[in-house]
Design an enzyme around this catalytic site. Structure first.
Site, short mmCIF file in Angstrom:
data_model
loop_
_atom_site.label_atom_id
_atom_site.label_comp_id
_atom_site.label_asym_id
_atom_site.label_seq_id
_atom_site.Cartn_x
_atom_site.Cartn_y
_atom_site.Cartn_z
N ASP A 16 0.81 -1.22 0.00
CA ASP A 16 0.00 0.00 0.00
C ASP A 16 0.85 1.27 0.00
O ASP A 16 0.67 2.16 0.84
CB ASP A 16 -0.96 0.02 1.20
N GLU A 192 -11.12 -0.96 -4.63
CA GLU A 192 -10.50 -0.33 -3.47
C GLU A 192 -9.34 0.56 -3.91
O GLU A 192 -9.07 0.69 -5.10
CB GLU A 192 -10.02 -1.39 -2.47
#
Length: 319
Positions: A16, A192
């Protein structure tokens, strides 16, 4: 490798990843699960080796005490904010319905100085994760991956206007949910990790699709005019195909959860993302990578394909 080249991955593990360029400095964050670290570096290729500081550690118990994911640092109207996902840990990492997006604020000009103050969680209509912000025509907007529609899909993208950096006003508008085969790989239907890229009078909202541990985790894209009503779902045109996906020939799988930045001299556009170095390698193998990207004749981004691991790559222009 020479002083003019670097190699991917920059950080391993490094899930991430997020990069924010401010003046002559790059600020970098990645998922650390138990706390929030912030890196800074004058070069993009050196972000993982830059100065690092832990800026926040959660309480032992509380609604934001466990599973800190996907931190992003932003500068909103001259003030620093960090958005991150967390839950109370009572149902383990899969306690999705308790997951919220929290906000830290730092009024110092230098985010390595001053105090990070917790502003609570964003008042989203749905439990969710991966919150991001962007400005358009003088207004600020929040986009996140919201839960709440099991078993139809695991998460979908919602947008709302912001009253301030931690408060939403008005409805949370659904603008994308998993609908194509490439968005439902790995046993999970997911949209997402949204992030905004603005260029050529257009808004490109790039997001990640499918399960993050799947080889076929990839990037999708929604496109709208800068002049459109971004709170109208009909303003967004969704690409029917992924815009960045695995490269079996280059040995890069599950590329996604990305961000965007530019070279030090501002002449090049770069994407930062995580990927897995082998098929079915699992989410624990996610590592941070960067590469330059270009633009098509129609004004849309051309991300190309993931570059091979360990191949020499020319450093960003201006380094």
């Amino acid at each position: 490798m020479t002083k003019d080249t670097f190699q991917n991955p920059l950080m391993d593990p490094g899930a991430d990843p997020w990069v924010y360029k401010d003046d002559d400095m790059y600020y970098f964050m990645a998922t650390r699960r138990t706390h929030l670290d912030l890196w800074k570096s004058p070069t993009l290729s050196g972000i993982a080796n830059g100065e690092c500081k832990t800026i926040w550690t959660p309480p032992e118990e509380g609604i934001n005490s466990h599973y800190l994911w996907a931190p992003e640092i932003h500068k909103v109207n001259g003030t620093w904010y960090v958005y991150f996902t967390a839950n109370d840990g009572k149902d383990g990492k899969d306690g999705d319905m308790a997951r919220k997006i929290f906000v830290l604020e730092n009024s110092s000009q230098n985010p390595f100085e001053g105090e990070w103050i917790e502003r609570g969680y964003v008042n989203t209509e749905h439990p969710g994760l991966d919150g991001t912000v962007f400005e358009n025509n003088g207004k600020w907007y929040f986009v996140y991956a919201g839960y709440g529609n099991f078993p139809a899909y695991g998460s979908a993208l919602y947008i709302a206007e912001m009253a301030n950096p931690w408060t939403l006003t008005g409805p949370n508008v659904l603008i994308s949910s998993p609908e194509y085969e490439w968005e439902v790989q790995g046993g999970l239907a997911v949209n997402e990790g949204p992030v905004m890229l603005k260029r050529n009078g257009k808004l490109f909202l790039v997001y990640s699709a499918s399960a993050t541990w799947s080889d076929d985790y990839s990037l999708g894209m929604l496109t709208a005019s800068e002049e459109a009503d971004v709170l109208n779902a009909q303003s967004w045109d969704k690409s029917p195909h992924p815009v960045f996906k695995k490269s079996e020939e280059n040995g890069v799988f599950a590329p996604g959860h990305n961000g965007f930045t530019q070279s030090p001299d501002g002449t090049e556009d770069w994407i930062v993302y995580h990927a897995i170095p082998e098929s079915e390698g699992g989410s624990s193998r996610r590592s941070t990578r960067i590469q330059k990207f270009g633009w098509k004749a129609d004004g849309t981004p051309d991300f190309g394909i993931p570059l091979p691991t360990s191949d020499p790559i020319q450093v960003p222009s201006g380094e």
